[in-house]
Design an enzyme around this catalytic site. Structure first.
Site, PDB file in Angstrom:
ATOM      1  CD  GLN A 103      56.522  33.540 -19.932  1.00 17.50           C
ATOM      2  OE1 GLN A 103      56.961  32.722 -20.985  1.00 17.50           O
ATOM      3  NE2 GLN A 103      55.378  34.141 -20.125  1.00 17.50           N
ATOM      4  CG  ASP A 119      51.339  41.717 -21.896  1.00 18.93           C
ATOM      5  OD1 ASP A 119      50.490  41.467 -22.733  1.00 18.93           O
ATOM      6  OD2 ASP A 119      51.904  43.027 -21.379  1.00 18.93           O
TER       7      ASP A 119
END
Length: 289
Positions: free
Chosen positions: A237, A64
């Site tokens: 991220q 993902d």
């Protein structure tokens, strides 16, 4: 020729074999592949993918996280993304490594549907006022490594919801409802039901619960007490630091992300497989009992 960008995570052992399959099958299917720089090193004879490469689709090879990174690279361009799962869960991806050749054939023949998934945009006030982010899964304001709760004031469309004592706050899309939001006790929302989910992380008061808001809502977060610097994380991220007194504003972004889905794999089928729903109780028709 249909041009397909390819991004991938080189940490997966099976990646080189999949790249070889792609290089072999793509020309036969009328596909032209463009590899991101990290993958282009493994296939120097192929085209190189950059920000200006015109694309008809994007193929992500990994988990993902790789698919989220690929969606961020598109920067809002209306390009469908097909995720191939090389890891374990793969909530966002459409197929596994053993299905990549068939998925490529279906991509070439356009035997798929495109789901428009809403995204979020966020901006900060203060020293980071010029920074903006776009998220497919979530925007998280949290305390980082400090072992203490933070007082977080939450407002929706200018009206205060309240001040939470918690480790942080998750503002998620329906797509992100099965990510960090799920781990924090938030609800699972069908991805096509547009909404904004606000979920506290380890709230100090049991009465504090997740809230599901309409997609038109504007959510504002302010830290009123806690460490001098908090963290804003986008899709787990990227992000930045965040100071007490600053404001983080989150709303629906104008551009959705387009996800490739095959009609024989529904959202609930994926949930049953990934989360093991009903696995112990479904009757085995081959059993005499």
């Amino acid at each position: 020729m249909t041009t397909v960008g390819v991004v991938g995570n080189r940490r997966y052992e099976g990646l080189p074999a999949i790249l070889e399959t792609l290089r072999h099958r793509a020309p036969e299917l009328g596909l032209s592949l463009a590899f991101e720089p990290e993958l282009h090193e493994l296939s120097p004879e192929s085209d190189r993918l950059d920000d200006l490469t015109p694309l008809d689709a994007l193929l992500t090879l990994g988990g993902d996280g790789t698919m989220l990174r690929g969606a961020r690279l598109l920067a809002g361009r209306p390009i469908p993304v097909l995720g191939v799962n090389l890891g374990h869960l793969g909530f966002l991806t459409s197929c596994g490594a053993d299905e990549v050749e068939g998925a490529l054939e279906r991509l070439a023949s356009r035997d798929y549907v495109v789901e428009r998934r809403m995204t979020l945009e966020a901006s900060c006030s203060g020293a980071r006022a010029r920074q903006h982010w776009r998220a497919v899964n979530d925007i998280v304001l949290h305390k980082g490594g400090f072992a203490r709760v933070v007082l977080l004031r939450i407002s929706v469309n200018g009206e205060p919801i309240g001040t939470y004592a918690a480790d942080g706050i998750i503002v998620a899309t329906p797509t992100g409802s099965t990510a960090y939001n799920l781990s924090a006790g938030g609800p699972i929302v069908v991805p096509t039901v547009e909404s904004i989910i606000v979920t506290p992380i380890s709230a100090h008061t049991l009465a504090v619960r997740p809230v599901v808001l309409p997609p038109t809502a504007t959510v504002e977060l302010q830290a009123q007490d806690g460490p001098s610097e908090l963290l804003v994380t986008v899709d787990g991220q990227v992000g930045t630091t965040f100071g007490v007194g600053e404001s983080l504003v989150v709303r629906r972004a104008d551009q959705p992300v387009l996800m490739v889905r095959f009609t024989d794999a529904s959202f609930f089928a994926r949930m049953r497989r990934k989360l093991g729903w009903g696995g112990l109780w479904e009757r085995d028709e081959t059993s005499p009992c």
